[in-house]
Design an enzyme around this catalytic site. Structure first.
Site: not given
Ligand code: NDP
Length: 434
Positions: A78, A99, A102, A114, A153-154, A197, A229, A366
């Site tokens: 997962k 993961q 976690k 992943k 998703g991620d 999250t 997100n 999830s």
């Molecule tokens: P989203 O795609 O919804 O948002 C990602 C955000 O981070 C955007 O604002 C993006 O900006 C920014 N970002 C991405 N890459 C970079 C970078 N290289 N430098 C600076 N900013 C960056 O993703 P999530 O919110 O889902 O995920 C964010 C983090 O949380 C990740 O590390 C993910 O692995 C982790 N996570 C997410 C979960 C989930 O349920 N969604 C669960 C657990 C962890 P831009 O638009 O400019 O790329």
């Protein structure tokens, strides 16, 4: 290191965990005898595949797809799918490795995995994203299933992408099952998964503050990075709990709003219009936009919640946070702090909540989505939210208990690694050498 020297993020994640597991290995010779650590760091299966699709101009594009099935000791694999140009095998391996522990911490029966692709959805039309998702699933579908591997998703994989992926799986396999989580509410999604999250990060922070500092979010200034997100729902919940969130960012820059970020404006820009965070400052007069995302860590705060991406806080940024009065760092993103940054938190006595514990709320819900799919029913928002809160509180409690047992009292990082590991290790020993 010899085998994976070209995968720095994976090695970083592994070193951090192995370092904190030393006292556990010393106390449990059976883990060593059974090669648990050697097996834990080697994925059960790495699937790497070509994804060919046709863009709007009629040109064939080729991307690389991955699914890493890391560990199935305590349940089906997962973990999310990430679509981002920086995706490579090492990045997916670090995420898959994190993961495992976690998922174990959530108390739900889920193994670790992943996946993703180096596909960049920025600037792509809806139809292009759909064709890419269909091409990606055409290969992925033979490797996943509700009892074997359940992706979610991620980064850049949200409700739209999960919908296209689910549709293609259903079409090819002729099967309506809970093979993906984060689905739309009309077709098997769980209420509160979108929020899970970010809300979970805040429930975890609130509980850690209560237990360790007899404190709360009330009246605190919070710096958040990202505007996706995780960031959006962390900001929403932190504000509900009485804090003032003063920043959000994207990879181009950050906005500072001394009046407190208006989450409805962020949602409109990011979730509805798929725009850039710069537009926030064009709509909200009290806000300023600054180019460059790392500047966000120089904004004075009490609490920092990094919610964008890996290694976004280095030593210099960590020092800037401390200089700005920050006392608490809790990670919404996966591995957002470099090892040097973590040293800065520790040497300055910050409360530090590591990602694999603090952001486990997403995968926890999830897991609850999988349960609801199996039962063929849906729980209410409040039911799921209450379960999420109780899971996050139990993660704090279990982490602190494990840390105490192994002589690392109060260390949420060591505690999370140990508590997550012991369950997986015992399952691996019990199931024999595989
Ligand atoms: P989203 O795609 O919804 O948002 C990602 C955000 O981070 C955007 O604002 C993006 O900006 C920014 N970002 C991405 N890459 C970079 C970078 N290289 N430098 C600076 N900013 C960056 O993703 P999530 O919110 O889902 O995920 C964010 C983090 O949380 C990740 O590390 C993910 O692995 C982790 N996570 C997410 C979960 C989930 O349920 N969604 C669960 C657990 C962890 P831009 O638009 O400019 O790329």
């Amino acid at each position: 290191e010899k085998r994976d020297g070209d995968q720095p993020e994976f090695l970083q994640a592994v070193y951090e965990v192995l370092d904190t597991l030393q006292p556990v290995i010393a106390k449990h010779p059976e883990y060593e005898k059974n090669g648990v650590l050697e097996r834990l760091v080697e994925p059960e299966r790495v699937v790497k595949f070509r994804v060919a699709w046709v863009d709007d101009a009629g040109k064939v594009q080729v991307n690389r797809g991955y699914r890493i099935q890391f560990n199935s000791a305590i349940g089906p694999y997962k973990g999310g799918l990430r679509f981002h140009p920086t995706v490579n095998e090492g990045v997916i391996k670090f995420l898959g490795f994190e993961q495992i522990l976690k998922n174990s911490l959530t108390t739900l029966p889920m193994g670790g995995g992943k996946g993703g692709s180096d596909f960049d959805p920025k600037g792509k039309s809806d139809a292009e994203v759909m064709r890419f998702c269909q091409a990606f699933m055409t290969e992925l579908c033979r490797h996943i299933g509700q009892f074997t591997d359940v992706p979610a998703g991620d980064i850049n994989v949200g409700a739209r992408e999960i919908g296209y992926l689910f549709g293609q799986y259903k079409r090819i396999r002729d099967e309506y099952s809970g093979v993906l989580t984060g689905k739309g509410l009309e077709f098997g999604g769980s209420l509160a998964r979108t929020e899970a999250t970010g809300y979970g990060v805040c429930y975890y922070t609130a509980e850690a503050l209560r237990v360790l500092k007899n404190d709360s979010f009330e009246g605190k200034t919070v710096v958040i990075s990202g505007s996706g997100n995780v960031a959006i729902y962390a900001a929403q919940k932190a504000e509900e709990l009485g804090a003032k969130v003063v920043t959000v960012s994207d990879s181009n820059g950050y906005v500072y709003d001394p009046n407190g970020i208006d989450v409805t404006v962020v949602k409109q820009i990011k979730e509805v219009e798929r725009g850039r965070i710069k537009e926030y400052a064009e709509r909200v007069p009290s806000a300023e936009y600054h180019e460059g995302c790392s500047g966000v860590w120089t904004v004075p705060c009490d609490i920092a919640l990094p919610c964008a991406t890996q290694n976004e806080i280095n030593e210099e940024s960590a020092k800037a946070l401390v200089a700005g009065g920050c006392k608490v760092v809790v990670e919404g993103a996966n591995m957002p702090s470099t090892p040097e940054a973590i040293e800065v938190y520790k040497s300055n006595g910050l409360l530090y909540g590591p990602a694999k514990a603090a952001n486990a709320g997403g995968v926890a819900v999830s897991g609850l989505e999988m349960s609801q799919n199996s039962y063929r029913l849906s729980w209410t928002f409040d039911e799921v939210d209450a379960k999420l809160k109780s899971i996050m509180e139990s993660i704090v409690a279990e982490s602190l208990k494990a840390a105490k047992e192994y002589g690392e009292e109060g260390d949420l990082m060591a505690g999370a690694n140990i508590a997550g590991f012991v369950k997986v290790a015992n399952a691996m020993v019990a199931q024999g050498v595989l």
